[in-house]
Write a protein that holds these residues in place. Sequence first.
Motif, PDB file in Angstrom:
ATOM      1  N   MET A   1      -8.160   2.258  -5.871  1.00  0.00           N
ATOM      2  CA  MET A   1      -7.865   2.327  -4.435  1.00  0.00           C
ATOM      3  C   MET A   1      -7.000   1.115  -4.037  1.00  0.00           C
ATOM      4  O   MET A   1      -7.331  -0.021  -4.386  1.00  0.00           O
ATOM      5  N   PRO A   2      -5.893   1.330  -3.343  1.00  0.00           N
ATOM      6  CA  PRO A   2      -5.000   0.210  -2.993  1.00  0.00           C
ATOM      7  C   PRO A   2      -5.684  -0.807  -2.086  1.00  0.00           C
ATOM      8  O   PRO A   2      -6.528  -0.454  -1.255  1.00  0.00           O
ATOM      9  N   LEU A   3      -5.319  -2.070  -2.250  1.00  0.00           N
ATOM     10  CA  LEU A   3      -5.769  -3.100  -1.323  1.00  0.00           C
ATOM     11  C   LEU A   3      -5.215  -2.824   0.065  1.00  0.00           C
ATOM     12  O   LEU A   3      -4.065  -2.401   0.217  1.00  0.00           O
ATOM     13  N   ARG A   4      -6.011  -3.086   1.077  1.00  0.00           N
ATOM     14  CA  ARG A   4      -5.533  -3.012   2.461  1.00  0.00           C
ATOM     15  C   ARG A   4      -5.182  -4.435   2.895  1.00  0.00           C
ATOM     16  O   ARG A   4      -6.065  -5.270   3.033  1.00  0.00           O
ATOM     17  N   VAL A   5      -3.893  -4.677   3.087  1.00  0.00           N
ATOM     18  CA  VAL A   5      -3.405  -6.030   3.362  1.00  0.00           C
ATOM     19  C   VAL A   5      -2.976  -6.121   4.820  1.00  0.00           C
ATOM     20  O   VAL A   5      -2.002  -5.485   5.242  1.00  0.00           O
ATOM     21  N   GLY A   6      -3.698  -6.908   5.597  1.00  0.00           N
ATOM     22  CA  GLY A   6      -3.334  -7.121   6.990  1.00  0.00           C
ATOM     23  C   GLY A   6      -2.261  -8.185   7.122  1.00  0.00           C
ATOM     24  O   GLY A   6      -2.259  -9.181   6.386  1.00  0.00           O
ATOM     25  N   TYR A   7      -1.350  -7.971   8.058  1.00  0.00           N
ATOM     26  CA  TYR A   7      -0.244  -8.918   8.253  1.00  0.00           C
ATOM     27  C   TYR A   7       0.246  -8.823   9.681  1.00  0.00           C
ATOM     28  O   TYR A   7      -0.076  -7.877  10.417  1.00  0.00           O
ATOM     29  N   VAL A   8       1.030  -9.809  10.088  1.00  0.00           N
ATOM     30  CA  VAL A   8       1.700  -9.799  11.384  1.00  0.00           C
ATOM     31  C   VAL A   8       3.173  -9.524  11.128  1.00  0.00           C
ATOM     32  O   VAL A   8       3.803 -10.192  10.298  1.00  0.00           O
ATOM     33  N   ARG A   9       3.723  -8.548  11.824  1.00  0.00           N
ATOM     34  CA  ARG A   9       5.116  -8.152  11.574  1.00  0.00           C
ATOM     35  C   ARG A   9       6.065  -9.155  12.233  1.00  0.00           C
ATOM     36  O   ARG A   9       6.549  -8.969  13.342  1.00  0.00           O
ATOM     37  N   GLU A  10       6.270 -10.256  11.518  1.00  0.00           N
ATOM     38  CA  GLU A  10       7.190 -11.293  11.946  1.00  0.00           C
ATOM     39  C   GLU A  10       8.086 -11.669  10.768  1.00  0.00           C
ATOM     40  O   GLU A  10       7.816 -11.277   9.631  1.00  0.00           O
ATOM     41  N   HIS A  11       9.115 -12.453  11.056  1.00  0.00           N
ATOM     42  CA  HIS A  11      10.082 -12.830  10.031  1.00  0.00           C
ATOM     43  C   HIS A  11       9.433 -13.555   8.852  1.00  0.00           C
ATOM     44  O   HIS A  11       9.924 -13.467   7.725  1.00  0.00           O
ATOM     45  N   PHE A  12       8.317 -14.249   9.096  1.00  0.00           N
ATOM     46  CA  PHE A  12       7.598 -14.910   8.005  1.00  0.00           C
ATOM     47  C   PHE A  12       7.132 -13.909   6.943  1.00  0.00           C
ATOM     48  O   PHE A  12       6.939 -14.263   5.782  1.00  0.00           O
ATOM     49  N   SER A  13       6.928 -12.672   7.355  1.00  0.00           N
ATOM     50  CA  SER A  13       6.403 -11.649   6.439  1.00  0.00           C
ATOM     51  C   SER A  13       7.473 -11.045   5.534  1.00  0.00           C
ATOM     52  O   SER A  13       7.157 -10.159   4.728  1.00  0.00           O
ATOM     53  N   SER A  14       8.695 -11.497   5.632  1.00  0.00           N
ATOM     54  CA  SER A  14       9.794 -10.836   4.918  1.00  0.00           C
ATOM     55  C   SER A  14       9.562 -10.656   3.419  1.00  0.00           C
ATOM     56  O   SER A  14       9.751  -9.550   2.896  1.00  0.00           O
ATOM     57  N   PRO A  15       9.133 -11.684   2.652  1.00  0.00           N
ATOM     58  CA  PRO A  15       8.892 -11.444   1.219  1.00  0.00           C
ATOM     59  C   PRO A  15       7.798 -10.405   0.978  1.00  0.00           C
ATOM     60  O   PRO A  15       7.902  -9.597   0.047  1.00  0.00           O
ATOM     61  N   LEU A  16       6.765 -10.416   1.809  1.00  0.00           N
ATOM     62  CA  LEU A  16       5.688  -9.432   1.703  1.00  0.00           C
ATOM     63  C   LEU A  16       6.217  -8.028   1.981  1.00  0.00           C
ATOM     64  O   LEU A  16       5.865  -7.063   1.287  1.00  0.00           O
ATOM     65  N   LEU A  17       7.077  -7.901   2.964  1.00  0.00           N
ATOM     66  CA  LEU A  17       7.662  -6.588   3.287  1.00  0.00           C
ATOM     67  C   LEU A  17       8.533  -6.075   2.142  1.00  0.00           C
ATOM     68  O   LEU A  17       8.529  -4.882   1.831  1.00  0.00           O
ATOM     69  N   GLN A  18       9.265  -6.971   1.512  1.00  0.00           N
ATOM     70  CA  GLN A  18      10.089  -6.560   0.365  1.00  0.00           C
ATOM     71  C   GLN A  18       9.207  -6.089  -0.788  1.00  0.00           C
ATOM     72  O   GLN A  18       9.520  -5.083  -1.443  1.00  0.00           O
ATOM     73  N   TYR A  19       8.125  -6.780  -1.035  1.00  0.00           N
ATOM     74  CA  TYR A  19       7.163  -6.382  -2.067  1.00  0.00           C
ATOM     75  C   TYR A  19       6.599  -5.006  -1.739  1.00  0.00           C
ATOM     76  O   TYR A  19       6.527  -4.116  -2.611  1.00  0.00           O
ATOM     77  N   ALA A  20       6.228  -4.792  -0.475  1.00  0.00           N
ATOM     78  CA  ALA A  20       5.641  -3.508  -0.065  1.00  0.00           C
ATOM     79  C   ALA A  20       6.616  -2.352  -0.237  1.00  0.00           C
ATOM     80  O   ALA A  20       6.218  -1.237  -0.608  1.00  0.00           O
ATOM     81  N   GLU A  21       7.902  -2.599   0.016  1.00  0.00           N
ATOM     82  CA  GLU A  21       8.900  -1.536  -0.143  1.00  0.00           C
ATOM     83  C   GLU A  21       8.981  -1.067  -1.588  1.00  0.00           C
ATOM     84  O   GLU A  21       9.099   0.132  -1.864  1.00  0.00           O
ATOM     85  N   ILE A  22       8.915  -1.989  -2.523  1.00  0.00           N
ATOM     86  CA  ILE A  22       9.003  -1.638  -3.943  1.00  0.00           C
ATOM     87  C   ILE A  22       7.685  -1.054  -4.452  1.00  0.00           C
ATOM     88  O   ILE A  22       7.664  -0.093  -5.228  1.00  0.00           O
ATOM     89  N   ASP A  23       6.579  -1.614  -4.003  1.00  0.00           N
ATOM     90  CA  ASP A  23       5.261  -1.135  -4.449  1.00  0.00           C
ATOM     91  C   ASP A  23       4.964   0.277  -3.946  1.00  0.00           C
ATOM     92  O   ASP A  23       4.327   1.080  -4.635  1.00  0.00           O
ATOM     93  N   ALA A  24       5.432   0.571  -2.723  1.00  0.00           N
ATOM     94  CA  ALA A  24       5.315   1.918  -2.126  1.00  0.00           C
ATOM     95  C   ALA A  24       3.875   2.439  -2.095  1.00  0.00           C
ATOM     96  O   ALA A  24       3.622   3.620  -2.308  1.00  0.00           O
ATOM     97  N   GLY A  25       2.925   1.536  -1.827  1.00  0.00           N
ATOM     98  CA  GLY A  25       1.544   1.967  -1.653  1.00  0.00           C
ATOM     99  C   GLY A  25       0.742   2.158  -2.914  1.00  0.00           C
ATOM    100  O   GLY A  25      -0.414   2.605  -2.858  1.00  0.00           O
ATOM    101  N   LYS A  26       1.317   1.828  -4.054  1.00  0.00           N
ATOM    102  CA  LYS A  26       0.584   2.044  -5.317  1.00  0.00           C
ATOM    103  C   LYS A  26      -0.571   1.050  -5.480  1.00  0.00           C
ATOM    104  O   LYS A  26      -1.666   1.432  -5.864  1.00  0.00           O
ATOM    105  N   SER A  27      -0.307  -0.220  -5.215  1.00  0.00           N
ATOM    106  CA  SER A  27      -1.368  -1.216  -5.395  1.00  0.00           C
ATOM    107  C   SER A  27      -1.887  -1.783  -4.080  1.00  0.00           C
ATOM    108  O   SER A  27      -2.993  -2.309  -4.025  1.00  0.00           O
ATOM    109  N   PHE A  28      -1.086  -1.663  -3.003  1.00  0.00           N
ATOM    110  CA  PHE A  28      -1.581  -2.118  -1.703  1.00  0.00           C
ATOM    111  C   PHE A  28      -0.847  -1.394  -0.577  1.00  0.00           C
ATOM    112  O   PHE A  28       0.257  -0.867  -0.759  1.00  0.00           O
ATOM    113  N   VAL A  29      -1.507  -1.349   0.575  1.00  0.00           N
ATOM    114  CA  VAL A  29      -0.902  -0.800   1.783  1.00  0.00           C
ATOM    115  C   VAL A  29      -0.961  -1.873   2.872  1.00  0.00           C
ATOM    116  O   VAL A  29      -1.923  -2.642   2.943  1.00  0.00           O
ATOM    117  N   LEU A  30       0.069  -1.920   3.679  1.00  0.00           N
ATOM    118  CA  LEU A  30       0.112  -2.889   4.763  1.00  0.00           C
ATOM    119  C   LEU A  30      -0.566  -2.332   6.008  1.00  0.00           C
ATOM    120  O   LEU A  30      -0.382  -1.160   6.357  1.00  0.00           O
TER     121      LEU A  30
END
Length: 291
Positions: free
Chosen positions: A1-30
């Motif tokens: 089951m993918p990790l549920r990762v909480g975040y704030v949608r701000e510019h600081f989250s950019s590397p996390l957002l890039q990771y999420a785009e490639i992962d596509a929900g396989k190991s975690f969901v934002l």
Amino acid sequence: MPLRVGYVREHFSSPLLQYAEIDAGKSFVLVECPSGTGQLISRLTNDEIDVAVALTDPLISGIAKGSEHYKLVGSYVTTPLNWAVITGKDTKYQEIADLQGSTIGISRYGSGSQTMAYVMALQQGWPTEKLEFKVNNDIRGLINSVNDGSTSAFMWEWFTTKPFVDAGEARFIGSVPTPWPSWLIAAHPTRATPVALRTFLSTLTTYVQTFDSPEKRAQDDVEFIKAKFGYPEADINAWLKTVNWTHDCAAIPSKVISDTLEVLEKAGFIKSPEDGFDVAHFVNTDIARLT
């Protein structure tokens, strides 16, 4: 089951957002938490997320006040956060000193907007036990509050608030940088498995290192933030000059925890036990390394 990762949608989250785009929900969901770290902590508590990328001070103060719903598992942004002090477009408040004795807007109790109000009061020499707050949930509620007069001001990250100031909806009257690195990573002590967390942190490290590189800062980072958040290029470049990320998400400097505790205690936001705080108590040392 993918990790549920909480975040704030701000510019600081950019590397996390890039990771999420490639992962596509396989190991975690934002899971977006627009109200900030107070909401992230609430969702960790209520089994709505497993991991939170959140502000240093509320995470540490929550554990200091007895929360057993999460431990620190990693680092993220290593530079301070510049908290703007914002008032309404037509209020009488012209500088931070004018706010003494007034009601400050916050997103939630235990949020960064509240802990930093204590730090601001400490810097100003105000009695912190007399601070008064009104909860307004998110930045829209906070802006409405300073304009309808129910609060005098609120604190939020400078560049996140700047578009509202540029549009004439609010005014800056000062800023208070955090006296600590601004973002850490926390996780519920049992819901997130050690294997899943270690994989998440090690892979996030590669995205953070790439995003933080001089080559990416020169152009790709700017284009990514512009596309995701719509910020003017001049603002993005100005912000990038102020921010750095960790190059090992699974390492937490013990000094970050001890220094943050010291300031929050001086500010009156937390109270130390008689025998003092044990820094290791704040960290899941099965996952993260204290350095």
